[in-house]
Write an enzyme that holds these catalytic residues in place. Structure first.
Site, PDB file in Angstrom:
ATOM      1  NE  ARG A  43      49.129 -27.549 -26.815  1.00  0.00           N
ATOM      2  CZ  ARG A  43      48.971 -26.262 -26.582  1.00  0.00           C
ATOM      3  NH1 ARG A  43      49.201 -25.780 -25.389  1.00  0.00           N
ATOM      4  NH2 ARG A  43      48.568 -25.440 -27.531  1.00  0.00           N
ATOM      5  NE  ARG A  76      49.283 -23.710 -32.054  1.00  0.00           N
ATOM      6  CZ  ARG A  76      48.855 -23.291 -33.238  1.00  0.00           C
ATOM      7  NH1 ARG A  76      49.495 -22.333 -33.862  1.00  0.00           N
ATOM      8  NH2 ARG A  76      47.787 -23.813 -33.795  1.00  0.00           N
ATOM      9  CB  CYS A 105      49.485  -3.446 -20.409  1.00  0.00           C
ATOM     10  SG  CYS A 105      50.603  -4.668 -19.728  1.00  0.00           S
ATOM     11  NE  ARG A 117      46.897 -17.630 -18.740  1.00  0.00           N
ATOM     12  CZ  ARG A 117      46.931 -18.816 -18.117  1.00  0.00           C
ATOM     13  NH1 ARG A 117      47.286 -18.894 -16.842  1.00  0.00           N
ATOM     14  NH2 ARG A 117      46.606 -19.916 -18.755  1.00  0.00           N
ATOM     15  NE  ARG A 118      48.005 -22.704 -19.174  1.00  0.00           N
ATOM     16  CZ  ARG A 118      47.337 -23.041 -20.263  1.00  0.00           C
ATOM     17  NH1 ARG A 118      47.972 -23.226 -21.419  1.00  0.00           N
ATOM     18  NH2 ARG A 118      46.026 -23.200 -20.228  1.00  0.00           N
ATOM     19  CE  LYS A 132      41.938 -21.184 -23.184  1.00  0.00           C
ATOM     20  NZ  LYS A 132      42.675 -21.105 -24.445  1.00  0.00           N
ATOM     21  CG  ASP A 133      40.269 -19.595 -28.154  1.00  0.00           C
ATOM     22  OD1 ASP A 133      41.307 -19.389 -27.495  1.00  0.00           O
ATOM     23  OD2 ASP A 133      39.897 -20.734 -28.502  1.00  0.00           O
TER      24      ASP A 133
END
Length: 309
Positions: free
Chosen positions: A151, A145, A240, A127-128, A79-80
Site C-alpha cells: 500500500r 488491498r 445496521c 469505514r475510512r 478488530k478482525d
C-alpha cells in the site's frame, strides 16, 4: 512442560511483528520458549475486497488450528475477530493497546487538508472511505488491498499511482514505519474501527494452566475499552450494516476511572454521519457499548442502510 509453546500467526510482516512482541512477553512472564507457527488464512489467499470476504476471514484458520491442537495459542488483530465468541476458546489476554488512530501517508509530506481537490486516496476499510467522503474535501477515495509495504509503495514507490493512503497507525508503529506518517488523524475527523490497535491472545479454555499464564499479559484498561467498542459493534450488527466506528478512552474521574466511548455510523457515500457518546465506569464497559448502540439506532442508524453509492 518444557516443550516450546506453539504460537499461531498469519505470515504477513505485521502479523509476525505482533506475534513476536507477544512471544517475547510470554517468555518474559513465564520463562517458556515460544515458537511461531505460520498459518495461511482465507484472507491471505484472496485478493478480493475484505468487505466481500466476510467477518473472520483472517481468523478462522487460526481458530481451526487451535481446536485441532496444532498450536497452543494464537495472536489476532482484535478488530478482525467476529463479535460472537468461539466455543471452547478463550481470550486469555488483551495486551496494552498501541495508538488506535488512523494515519495518512501522502506524497510530498502533505496532510489531509493539504491534498488538492481530486487527489486519489486509497484505503482498505469501508469505514475510512465513508468518513473521508463525509469530510467533503473533494477527494477521490478508492478501495485497495495488500500488505503495508504494498500500500505504501502505491504512494512512495517508483510506480506510485495514488496521492495518499490511510492505514492504521498501530501497524505502522509495530513495523517501525511510523516515521513515514505525514499526519496522524484526529479521531474527531476519523474515528477508528472498534478494537483498532489492540491484540487478542487466544487459547483453548480447557488449558487452565496456559490461561493463567497468559493472563499476565492482560491490560485491564485496554480490555475495558475494547469491550465497550465491541459491544457497540455487536449490538449494531443486528440492525445496521453501514460503516461503524468506535473509540473508548479510560481517564481518571472524580470518583475513580471513567470510560468515555464515542461511536459513529456513517453512510457509505458519506452523506449522513451519526456520532454520539456515553460515559460510565470500566466495570460497565459492555453495557455502555450496548447503550450507545441503542442511542445510535434510535437516532436512525439503521436507515443508513439505503445510503449507498
Amino acid at each position: 512442560m518444557n516443550a516450546p509453546l506453539r504460537l499461531g500467526t498469519r505470515g504477513s510482516a505485521l502479523a509476525l511483528a505482533q506475534s513476536r512482541l507477544v512471544a517475547a512477553a510470554v517468555h518474559a512472564a513465564t520463562g517458556r520458549e515460544v515458537e511461531l507457527v505460520e498459518i495461511v488464512t482465507a484472507g491471505d489467499r484472496s485478493s478480493a475486497p475484505v468487505l466481500r470476504l466476510g467477518v473472520g476471514v483472517f481468523v478462522s484458520a487460526l481458530r481451526d488450528a487451535l481446536t485441532d491442537h496444532r498450536i497452543d495459542f494464537a495472536v489476532h488483530s482484535y478488530k478482525d475477530l467476529p463479535t460472537a465468541g468461539h466455543p471452547g476458546l478463550h481470550i486469555a489476554a488483551v495486551p496494552p493497546r498501541e495508538d488506535p488512530r488512523d494515519a495518512l501517508i501522502a506524497r510530498d509530506g502533505r496532510t489531509l487538508t493539504e491534498l488538492p481537490a481530486g487527489a486519489v486516496v486509497g484505503t482498505g476499510a469501508l469505514r475510512r472511505i465513508a468518513q473521508l467522503r463525509a469530510l467533503g474535501l473533494q477527494l477521490e477515495v478508492v478501495p485497495i488491498r495488500g500488505n503495508v509495504d504494498t500500500r505504501m509503495a502505491r504512494v512512495l514507490g517508483p510506480a506510485a499511482d495514488l496521492d495518499a493512503v490511510v492505514l492504521a497507525r498501530a501497524g505502522l508503529a509495530r513495523l517501525g514505519r511510523a516515521g513515514e506518517i505525514t499526519e496522524t488523524l484526529d479521531p474527531m475527523l476519523m474515528l477508528p474501527a472498534p478494537a483498532q490497535g489492540a491484540l487478542a491472545v487466544e487459547c483453548r479454555a480447557e488449558d487452565i494452566d496456559l490461561v493463567e499464564s497468559l493472563a499476565a499479559l492482560d491490560h485491564a484498561p485496554t480490555r475495558a475499552a475494547v469491550t465497550a467498542e465491541r459491544a457497540l459493534l455487536a449490538t449494531l450488527e443486528a440492525g445496521c450494516s453501514a460503516p461503524v466506528a468506535a473509540y473508548a478512552e479510560i481517564a481518571e474521574g472524580d470518583d475513580g476511572d471513567e470510560i468515555y466511548l464515542r461511536g459513529a455510523v456513517i453512510s457509505p457515500d458519506g452523506v449522513r454521519d451519526l456520532r454520539l457518546s456515553r460515559t460510565g465506569t470500566p466495570a460497565d464497559a459492555a453495557e455502555i457499548g450496548k447503550a450507545l448502540a441503542a442511542d445510535l439506532l434510535d437516532a436512525g442508524a439503521d436507515t443508513l442502510l439505503g445510503s449507498t453509492e
